[in-house]
Motif scaffolding. Structure first.
Motif, mmCIF file in Angstrom:
data_model
loop_
_atom_site.group_PDB
_atom_site.id
_atom_site.type_symbol
_atom_site.label_atom_id
_atom_site.label_comp_id
_atom_site.label_asym_id
_atom_site.label_seq_id
_atom_site.Cartn_x
_atom_site.Cartn_y
_atom_site.Cartn_z
ATOM 1 N N HIS A 1 0.830 -1.197 0.000
ATOM 2 C CA HIS A 1 0.000 0.000 0.000
ATOM 3 C C HIS A 1 0.871 1.256 0.000
ATOM 4 C CE1 HIS A 1 -2.104 -3.300 2.119
ATOM 5 N NE2 HIS A 1 -3.138 -2.914 1.396
ATOM 6 N N GLY A 2 0.280 2.362 -0.418
ATOM 7 C CA GLY A 2 1.002 3.626 -0.400
ATOM 8 C C GLY A 2 0.935 4.335 0.936
ATOM 9 N N ASP A 3 -0.116 4.054 1.707
ATOM 10 C CA ASP A 3 -0.328 4.712 3.006
ATOM 11 C C ASP A 3 -0.270 6.222 2.865
ATOM 12 O OD1 ASP A 3 -0.647 2.228 4.113
ATOM 13 O OD2 ASP A 3 1.363 2.110 4.939
ATOM 14 N N LEU A 4 -0.888 6.708 1.782
ATOM 15 C CA LEU A 4 -0.909 8.129 1.446
ATOM 16 C C LEU A 4 -2.304 8.718 1.531
ATOM 17 C CD1 LEU A 4 1.596 7.954 -1.528
ATOM 18 C CD2 LEU A 4 1.883 9.422 0.470
ATOM 19 N N ASN A 5 -3.187 8.051 2.274
ATOM 20 C CA ASN A 5 -4.539 8.582 2.426
ATOM 21 C C ASN A 5 -4.574 9.729 3.421
ATOM 22 O OD1 ASN A 5 -6.674 7.353 0.810
ATOM 23 N ND2 ASN A 5 -5.964 5.414 1.680
ATOM 24 N N THR A 6 -5.631 10.505 3.349
ATOM 25 C CA THR A 6 -5.905 11.579 4.295
ATOM 26 C C THR A 6 -7.322 11.393 4.811
ATOM 27 O OG1 THR A 6 -6.851 13.091 2.659
ATOM 28 C CG2 THR A 6 -4.447 13.122 2.928
ATOM 29 N N VAL A 7 -7.718 12.249 5.736
ATOM 30 C CA VAL A 7 -9.075 12.165 6.264
ATOM 31 C C VAL A 7 -10.102 12.312 5.141
ATOM 32 C CG1 VAL A 7 -9.222 14.636 6.784
ATOM 33 C CG2 VAL A 7 -10.607 13.020 8.101
ATOM 34 N N ASP A 8 -9.744 13.026 4.078
ATOM 35 C CA ASP A 8 -10.685 13.251 2.975
ATOM 36 C C ASP A 8 -10.729 12.096 1.987
ATOM 37 O OD1 ASP A 8 -11.408 15.865 3.850
ATOM 38 O OD2 ASP A 8 -9.531 16.637 3.025
ATOM 39 N N THR A 9 -9.623 11.328 1.879
ATOM 40 C CA THR A 9 -9.578 10.270 0.870
ATOM 41 C C THR A 9 -9.717 8.870 1.447
ATOM 42 O OG1 THR A 9 -7.154 10.064 0.949
ATOM 43 C CG2 THR A 9 -8.076 11.704 -0.565
ATOM 44 N N SER A 10 -9.542 8.729 2.758
ATOM 45 C CA SER A 10 -9.557 7.397 3.356
ATOM 46 C C SER A 10 -10.958 6.795 3.342
ATOM 47 C CB SER A 10 -9.053 7.464 4.804
ATOM 48 O OG SER A 10 -9.245 6.214 5.444
ATOM 49 N N PRO A 11 -11.108 5.577 2.836
ATOM 50 C CA PRO A 11 -12.415 4.919 2.883
ATOM 51 C C PRO A 11 -12.803 4.494 4.298
ATOM 52 C CG PRO A 11 -10.967 3.930 1.211
ATOM 53 C CD PRO A 11 -10.118 4.789 2.085
ATOM 54 N N SER A 12 -11.817 4.318 5.190
ATOM 55 C CA SER A 12 -12.080 3.695 6.492
ATOM 56 C C SER A 12 -11.866 4.616 7.693
ATOM 57 C CB SER A 12 -11.161 2.477 6.663
ATOM 58 O OG SER A 12 -9.802 2.896 6.709
ATOM 59 N N GLY A 13 -11.027 5.630 7.556
ATOM 60 C CA GLY A 13 -10.630 6.428 8.714
ATOM 61 C C GLY A 13 -9.536 5.775 9.540
ATOM 62 N N ASN A 14 -8.924 4.704 9.022
ATOM 63 C CA ASN A 14 -7.849 4.010 9.730
ATOM 64 C C ASN A 14 -6.518 4.728 9.491
ATOM 65 O OD1 ASN A 14 -9.610 2.041 10.622
ATOM 66 N ND2 ASN A 14 -9.135 0.622 8.959
ATOM 67 N N ILE A 15 -5.862 5.122 10.577
ATOM 68 C CA ILE A 15 -4.659 5.938 10.455
ATOM 69 C C ILE A 15 -3.485 5.133 9.903
ATOM 70 C CG2 ILE A 15 -3.024 7.383 11.749
ATOM 71 C CD1 ILE A 15 -5.334 8.116 13.616
ATOM 72 N N HIS A 16 -3.522 3.790 10.003
ATOM 73 C CA HIS A 16 -2.395 3.028 9.440
ATOM 74 C C HIS A 16 -2.326 3.136 7.920
ATOM 75 C CE1 HIS A 16 -4.276 -1.215 8.430
ATOM 76 N NE2 HIS A 16 -5.070 -0.237 8.050
ATOM 77 N N GLY A 17 -3.333 3.714 7.296
ATOM 78 C CA GLY A 17 -3.301 3.982 5.859
ATOM 79 C C GLY A 17 -2.882 5.403 5.529
ATOM 80 N N MET A 18 -2.356 6.135 6.529
ATOM 81 C CA MET A 18 -2.043 7.553 6.347
ATOM 82 C C MET A 18 -0.619 7.979 6.695
ATOM 83 S SD MET A 18 -5.509 9.140 8.032
ATOM 84 C CE MET A 18 -7.132 8.492 7.558
ATOM 85 N N PRO A 19 0.247 7.134 7.262
ATOM 86 C CA PRO A 19 1.495 7.659 7.823
ATOM 87 C C PRO A 19 2.430 8.329 6.834
ATOM 88 C CG PRO A 19 1.542 5.257 7.763
ATOM 89 C CD PRO A 19 0.134 5.680 7.483
ATOM 90 N N LEU A 20 2.451 7.898 5.586
ATOM 91 C CA LEU A 20 3.354 8.542 4.634
ATOM 92 C C LEU A 20 2.830 9.921 4.257
ATOM 93 C CD1 LEU A 20 6.021 8.173 3.280
ATOM 94 C CD2 LEU A 20 4.896 6.937 1.415
ATOM 95 N N ALA A 21 1.524 10.052 4.094
ATOM 96 C CA ALA A 21 0.941 11.375 3.840
ATOM 97 C C ALA A 21 1.200 12.311 5.016
ATOM 98 C CB ALA A 21 -0.558 11.250 3.580
ATOM 99 N N VAL A 22 1.003 11.805 6.234
ATOM 100 C CA VAL A 22 1.250 12.608 7.434
ATOM 101 C C VAL A 22 2.691 13.094 7.463
ATOM 102 C CG1 VAL A 22 1.478 12.469 9.951
ATOM 103 C CG2 VAL A 22 -0.586 11.592 8.833
ATOM 104 N N SER A 23 3.628 12.216 7.117
ATOM 105 C CA SER A 23 5.042 12.573 7.149
ATOM 106 C C SER A 23 5.395 13.605 6.089
ATOM 107 C CB SER A 23 5.901 11.315 6.987
ATOM 108 O OG SER A 23 5.641 10.402 8.043
ATOM 109 N N LEU A 24 4.581 13.692 5.052
ATOM 110 C CA LEU A 24 4.736 14.730 4.042
ATOM 111 C C LEU A 24 4.103 16.052 4.465
ATOM 112 C CD1 LEU A 24 4.014 12.593 0.856
ATOM 113 C CD2 LEU A 24 6.137 13.855 1.290
ATOM 114 N N GLY A 25 3.462 16.047 5.636
ATOM 115 C CA GLY A 25 2.796 17.246 6.133
ATOM 116 C C GLY A 25 1.375 17.392 5.655
ATOM 117 N N ILE A 26 0.798 16.294 5.180
ATOM 118 C CA ILE A 26 -0.551 16.329 4.615
ATOM 119 C C ILE A 26 -1.491 15.547 5.529
ATOM 120 C CG2 ILE A 26 -1.982 15.720 2.620
ATOM 121 C CD1 ILE A 26 0.672 15.755 0.971
ATOM 122 N N GLY A 27 -2.525 16.197 6.033
ATOM 123 C CA GLY A 27 -3.494 15.492 6.859
ATOM 124 C C GLY A 27 -3.806 16.195 8.149
#
Length: 300
Positions: free
Chosen positions: A125-151
């Motif tokens: 997975h890319g783990d590049l989801n945000t609160v707006d794009t995540s289908p689930s709201g699960n943060i384990h799908g967001m850490p790379l986006a967060v590290s880019l300052g997005i989210g």
């Protein structure tokens, strides 16, 4: 690579909604990681586990759209502090997960020491989801986006600065399940991705040569974030979000061996080992084998 390693467990299962991955650090230790690395004459300090605060119940607790936001943020802040402290002591942080949300803390602690930290994201997975794009709201799908300052600001601001990494310093290896919002972000930011299509066409050796050469030229340290679901679930069944058609154990060993030879890593984490879903601790044992190769284990 630094031959003094600090092992940090993060028994986190709050970044998603399947139980068991919080036992990942224990499973990896049980599979013999400390003994494996000590046999390589590496000095090991096992710092035990980062405390993980929990909601009052294990039912889903959502802050807005995000699952267990405050608890995930608190634990990642503690992890960032530990990673920072170990690097300051000139030790190599090896983080054991736990779900992939813990990469938020690992990268926050590691990037403080680098102007241009490179990231190898070894994952289905890319783990590049945000609160707006995540289908689930699960943060384990967001850490790379967060590290880019997005989210979500509670996550992007962990350790008091953002972003932690630059998009041009990221290489994703093994991707085969990307959400539409992730694909758009990859295009917009120009993130380098070697999907299974490229790996099949080029071969793992060429992919790793390309990755190592690319990151060596423009970064001053590299963090490896390896999700065991990057491997095919036939070989690594003990993961929460398996995706068929993945990397083989042998390909992954080669990747780790090449990283050991390149000597570019400054920190690493192995995540998403879920012993409840595993077969006789097979996936944790594979993780230990890959770590052995990463730190220089050879047949002769």
């Amino acid at each position: 690579m630094n031959q003094s390693i600090s092992i940090i467990g993060v028994p986190m299962d709050l970044g998603q909604n399947r139980r068991g991955v919080d036992m990942g650090p224990s499973a990896i230790r049980y599979a013999g990681i400390i003994e494996r690395l000590e046999n390589l004459k590496i000095h090991i300090a096992d710092l035990d586990d980062v405390p993980v605060s929990r909601p009052d119940t294990r039912k889903e607790v959502k802050d807005g759209h995000l699952l267990n936001l405050q608890q995930v943020a608190d634990s990642n802040w503690k992890l960032a502090e530990m990673v920072d402290q170990e690097i300051t002591k000139n030790r190599f942080p090896l983080v054991l997960g736990g779900d992939h949300s813990i990469a938020i803390g690992s990268l926050a602690g590691a990037a403080k020491h680098n102007d241009n930290l490179g990231v190898i994201w070894y994952d289905a997975h890319g783990d590049l989801n945000t609160v707006d794009t995540s289908p689930s709201g699960n943060i384990h799908g967001m850490p790379l986006a967060v590290s880019l300052g997005i989210g979500e600001e509670k996550l992007t601001s962990i350790f008091g600065y953002t972003p932690k990494v630059k998009p041009e310093n990221i290489v994703i290896i093994g991707a085969r399940s990307l959400d539409p919002g992730e694909k758009e972000l990859i295009r917009d930011k120009g993130i380098t991705v070697y999907s299974m299509h490229e790996i099949d066409r080029l071969g793992m050796s060429q992919v790793m040569n390309n990755t190592i050469s690319y990151l060596r030229e423009q970064t001053d340290g590299v963090h490896l974030s390896l999700d065991l679901d990057g491997l095919d679930p036939e070989e690594a069944p003990g993961v929460g979000t398996p995706v068929i058609g993945g990397l083989t154990y042998r390909e992954s060993h080669l990747a780790m061996e090449m990283l050991a030879e390149a000597d570019i890593l400054t920190s690493a984490e192995f995540v998403e080992v879920n012993p409840i879903l595993d077969d006789q601790n097979k996936t944790a044992t594979m993780a230990v084998g890959l770590m052995g190769s990463l730190f220089g284990e050879k047949l002769k």
